[in-house]
Design a protein around this motif. Structure first.
Motif, PDB file in Angstrom:
ATOM      1  N   GLY A   1      -9.261   7.419  -7.651  1.00 54.39           N
ATOM      2  CA  GLY A   1      -8.598   8.038  -6.516  1.00 54.39           C
ATOM      3  C   GLY A   1      -7.775   7.051  -5.724  1.00 54.39           C
ATOM      4  N   GLU A   2      -7.175   7.588  -4.666  1.00 54.13           N
ATOM      5  CA  GLU A   2      -6.364   6.778  -3.765  1.00 54.13           C
ATOM      6  C   GLU A   2      -6.619   7.241  -2.345  1.00 54.13           C
ATOM      7  N   VAL A   3      -6.494   6.302  -1.422  1.00 54.50           N
ATOM      8  CA  VAL A   3      -6.494   6.678  -0.015  1.00 54.50           C
ATOM      9  C   VAL A   3      -5.207   6.143   0.609  1.00 54.50           C
ATOM     10  N   CYS A   4      -4.504   7.016   1.306  1.00 55.76           N
ATOM     11  CA  CYS A   4      -3.219   6.662   1.931  1.00 55.76           C
ATOM     12  C   CYS A   4      -3.340   6.868   3.434  1.00 55.76           C
ATOM     13  N   PHE A   5      -2.886   5.904   4.178  1.00 56.92           N
ATOM     14  CA  PHE A   5      -2.992   6.035   5.632  1.00 56.92           C
ATOM     15  C   PHE A   5      -1.994   5.108   6.321  1.00 56.92           C
ATOM     16  N   ASP A   6      -1.851   5.316   7.616  1.00 63.23           N
ATOM     17  CA  ASP A   6      -1.040   4.411   8.424  1.00 63.23           C
ATOM     18  C   ASP A   6      -1.993   3.558   9.249  1.00 63.23           C
ATOM     19  N   ALA A   7      -1.566   2.327   9.484  1.00 62.54           N
ATOM     20  CA  ALA A   7      -2.404   1.403  10.254  1.00 62.54           C
ATOM     21  C   ALA A   7      -1.529   0.703  11.278  1.00 62.54           C
TER      22      ALA A   7
ATOM     23  N   ARG B   1      -4.301  -6.416   2.092  1.00 56.82           N
ATOM     24  CA  ARG B   1      -5.113  -7.397   1.352  1.00 56.82           C
ATOM     25  C   ARG B   1      -6.389  -7.758   2.107  1.00 56.82           C
ATOM     26  N   THR B   2      -6.265  -7.890   3.431  1.00 52.59           N
ATOM     27  CA  THR B   2      -7.490  -8.197   4.204  1.00 52.59           C
ATOM     28  C   THR B   2      -8.462  -7.027   4.113  1.00 52.59           C
ATOM     29  N   LEU B   3      -7.927  -5.821   4.081  1.00 57.09           N
ATOM     30  CA  LEU B   3      -8.812  -4.653   4.006  1.00 57.09           C
ATOM     31  C   LEU B   3      -9.592  -4.637   2.700  1.00 57.09           C
ATOM     32  N   VAL B   4      -8.899  -4.868   1.590  1.00 57.72           N
ATOM     33  CA  VAL B   4      -9.620  -4.762   0.307  1.00 57.72           C
ATOM     34  C   VAL B   4     -10.612  -5.923   0.133  1.00 57.72           C
ATOM     35  N   ARG B   5     -10.307  -7.049   0.776  1.00 59.17           N
ATOM     36  CA  ARG B   5     -11.286  -8.153   0.695  1.00 59.17           C
ATOM     37  C   ARG B   5     -12.614  -7.722   1.317  1.00 59.17           C
ATOM     38  N   ALA B   6     -12.520  -6.904   2.355  1.00 62.18           N
ATOM     39  CA  ALA B   6     -13.745  -6.470   3.036  1.00 62.18           C
ATOM     40  C   ALA B   6     -14.400  -5.283   2.341  1.00 62.18           C
ATOM     41  N   HIS B   7     -13.711  -4.702   1.355  1.00 62.00           N
ATOM     42  CA  HIS B   7     -14.247  -3.502   0.698  1.00 62.00           C
ATOM     43  C   HIS B   7     -14.102  -3.621  -0.813  1.00 62.00           C
ATOM     44  N   PRO B   8     -15.014  -4.343  -1.442  1.00 61.28           N
ATOM     45  CA  PRO B   8     -14.924  -4.447  -2.901  1.00 61.28           C
ATOM     46  C   PRO B   8     -14.949  -3.033  -3.496  1.00 61.28           C
ATOM     47  N   GLY B   9     -14.123  -2.834  -4.504  1.00 61.07           N
ATOM     48  CA  GLY B   9     -14.017  -1.468  -5.058  1.00 61.07           C
ATOM     49  C   GLY B   9     -12.685  -0.831  -4.683  1.00 61.07           C
TER      50      GLY B   9
ATOM     51  N   VAL C   1      -8.507  -1.370  -4.265  1.00 55.38           N
ATOM     52  CA  VAL C   1      -7.412  -2.248  -4.689  1.00 55.38           C
ATOM     53  C   VAL C   1      -6.134  -1.834  -3.960  1.00 55.38           C
ATOM     54  N   VAL C   2      -5.268  -2.820  -3.720  1.00 52.58           N
ATOM     55  CA  VAL C   2      -4.018  -2.515  -3.007  1.00 52.58           C
ATOM     56  C   VAL C   2      -3.025  -1.901  -3.989  1.00 52.58           C
ATOM     57  N   ARG C   3      -2.527  -0.735  -3.659  1.00 51.23           N
ATOM     58  CA  ARG C   3      -1.435  -0.139  -4.439  1.00 51.23           C
ATOM     59  C   ARG C   3      -0.104  -0.330  -3.713  1.00 51.23           C
ATOM     60  N   ASP C   4      -0.105  -0.158  -2.400  1.00 49.22           N
ATOM     61  CA  ASP C   4       1.117  -0.329  -1.599  1.00 49.22           C
ATOM     62  C   ASP C   4       0.740  -0.758  -0.193  1.00 49.22           C
ATOM     63  N   ASP C   5       1.627  -1.527   0.391  1.00 50.71           N
ATOM     64  CA  ASP C   5       1.446  -1.947   1.783  1.00 50.71           C
ATOM     65  C   ASP C   5       2.864  -2.105   2.338  1.00 50.71           C
ATOM     66  N   VAL C   6       3.319  -1.109   3.059  1.00 50.19           N
ATOM     67  CA  VAL C   6       4.738  -1.042   3.435  1.00 50.19           C
ATOM     68  C   VAL C   6       4.898  -1.076   4.954  1.00 50.19           C
ATOM     69  N   PRO C   7       5.531  -2.126   5.492  1.00 54.01           N
ATOM     70  CA  PRO C   7       5.808  -2.103   6.939  1.00 54.01           C
ATOM     71  C   PRO C   7       6.836  -1.007   7.237  1.00 54.01           C
ATOM     72  N   LEU C   8       6.506  -0.178   8.214  1.00 53.07           N
ATOM     73  CA  LEU C   8       7.336   1.016   8.433  1.00 53.07           C
ATOM     74  C   LEU C   8       8.615   0.718   9.226  1.00 53.07           C
TER      75      LEU C   8
ATOM     76  N   MET D   1       3.415  -0.884  12.539  1.00 52.29           N
ATOM     77  CA  MET D   1       2.747   0.166  11.773  1.00 52.29           C
ATOM     78  C   MET D   1       3.053  -0.036  10.306  1.00 52.29           C
ATOM     79  N   ARG D   2       2.028   0.044   9.471  1.00 53.12           N
ATOM     80  CA  ARG D   2       2.255  -0.068   8.028  1.00 53.12           C
ATOM     81  C   ARG D   2       1.662   1.138   7.334  1.00 53.12           C
ATOM     82  N   LEU D   3       2.250   1.412   6.188  1.00 58.69           N
ATOM     83  CA  LEU D   3       1.717   2.495   5.355  1.00 58.69           C
ATOM     84  C   LEU D   3       0.989   1.850   4.197  1.00 58.69           C
ATOM     85  N   VAL D   4      -0.246   2.253   4.016  1.00 63.05           N
ATOM     86  CA  VAL D   4      -1.106   1.595   3.041  1.00 63.05           C
ATOM     87  C   VAL D   4      -1.597   2.624   2.023  1.00 63.05           C
TER      88      VAL D   4
END
Ligand SMILES: C[S@@+](CC[C@H](N)C(=O)[O-])C[C@H]1O[C@@H](n2cnc3c(N)ncnc32)[C@H](O)[C@@H]1O
Length: 278
Positions: free
Chosen positions: A180-186, A216-224, A226-233, A263-266
């Motif tokens: 699966g994937e999770v998409c969100f704004d941060a 990248r910092t997020l996935v380091r804290a959550h093994p399992g 992976v980064v698919r996209d990280d886009v500064p809006l 704001m980034r889209l992840v």
């Protein structure tokens, strides 16, 4: 106009984004062009003069919506048997804006007062499930099958949650078996203190509580995960708002400024294999 009780606390923020989608839709060159926004806005009890202060954020919010629509469509096209879970759906019409294969499923989730209002203002197809629950409630996931590709989309939600609640949500997704994937704004870290004193967030006494550095910092804290996209809006918005070379220069300089991280889209992948890899 709806006779529902007025939305309070964080629920009222759905009016901000709904209003901005309506502003975009009635503009000469809409970015998202949500065909439902104005007619839904017309049905709710809202003082547009109070919301006019937000207009400067229109492009950011509708570009965010458009990009999350695009990721949602990509997922549905790649996984016609997939399921979409739209957390904090508010009064958004994403479920109607995307093309849903008949073999896919869609679940909208929001807090009870919002789901109540949503049911009044939308006449959604019978196959769309709407759950009145907190996105942070672990039991929500008991109702989401773990045997089919899953997209979780959370637009305009995570910044309002406590950091521990966001960690809990991401951990639950990281532990899922099906891809699966999770998409969100941060929002960026520096946005948090500013939001307490400036703008509509401060005025309407709603708090931003969670921010993120990078995916990248997020996935380091959550093994399992992976980064698919990280886009500064902001650079994307700048590039599209001003055509030609000036827009490109503006976008490049924005990319180098703190605004890039406002704001980034992840998009993060989870499960045994990332959906795009299947
Ligand atoms: C800024 S609005 C965004 C709504 C919608 N996604 C959009 O873009 O128009 C924030 C939404 O988050 C919802 N929300 C806040 N906390 C929530 C929670 N714990 N669980 C589910 N929804 C929540 C609010 O009710 C509201 O609908």
């Amino acid at each position: 106009m709806s006779s529902s009780p007025p939305l309070r606390g964080v629920s009222q923020t759905l009016l901000w984004t709904l209003y901005l989608r309506a502003v975009d839709a009635r503009s000469l060159r809409p970015v998202l062009g949500d065909p439902w926004a104005q007619r839904v806005l017309d049905q709710v009890d809202v003082d547009e003069r109070r919301l006019a202060l937000l207009q400067g954020d229109t492009r950011t919010i509708v570009t965010r919506g458009r990009e999350l629509d695009r990721w949602t469509q990509e997922f549905l096209d790649a996984h016609p048997d997939g399921q979409v879970v739209s957390l904090a759906c508010g009064l958004d019409s994403r479920v109607l804006r995307v093309r849903r294969p008949p073999t896919s499923t869609w679940t909208d989730v929001d807090l009870p007062d919002v789901v109540d209002l949503r049911r009044r203002v939308y006449d959604l197809p019978d196959d769309v499930r709407t759950i009145a629950a907190s996105a942070t409630d672990p039991s929500l996931w008991d109702d989401v099958p773990d045997d089919r590709p899953t997209l979780v989309v959370a637009e305009g939600l995570l910044m309002y949650l406590e950091p521990a609640a966001v960690r809990g949500l991401l951990d639950r997704l990281a532990a899922r078996r099906a891809p699966g994937e999770v998409c969100f704004d941060a929002v960026g870290r520096w946005v948090l203190p500013l939001s307490r004193v400036l703008g509509v967030v401060a005025r309407d006494d709603v708090r931003f509580r969670w921010s993120a550095g990078s995916a990248r910092t997020l996935v380091r804290a959550h093994p399992g995960l992976v980064v698919r996209d990280d886009v500064p809006l902001t650079p994307m918005v700048a590039r599209e708002a001003v055509p030609g070379p000036v827009g490109r220069v503006l976008a490049a300089s924005t990319s180098l400024s703190p605004l890039a991280s406002a704001m980034r889209l992840v998009r993060l992948g989870f499960g045994t294999t990332s959906p795009s890899a299947t």
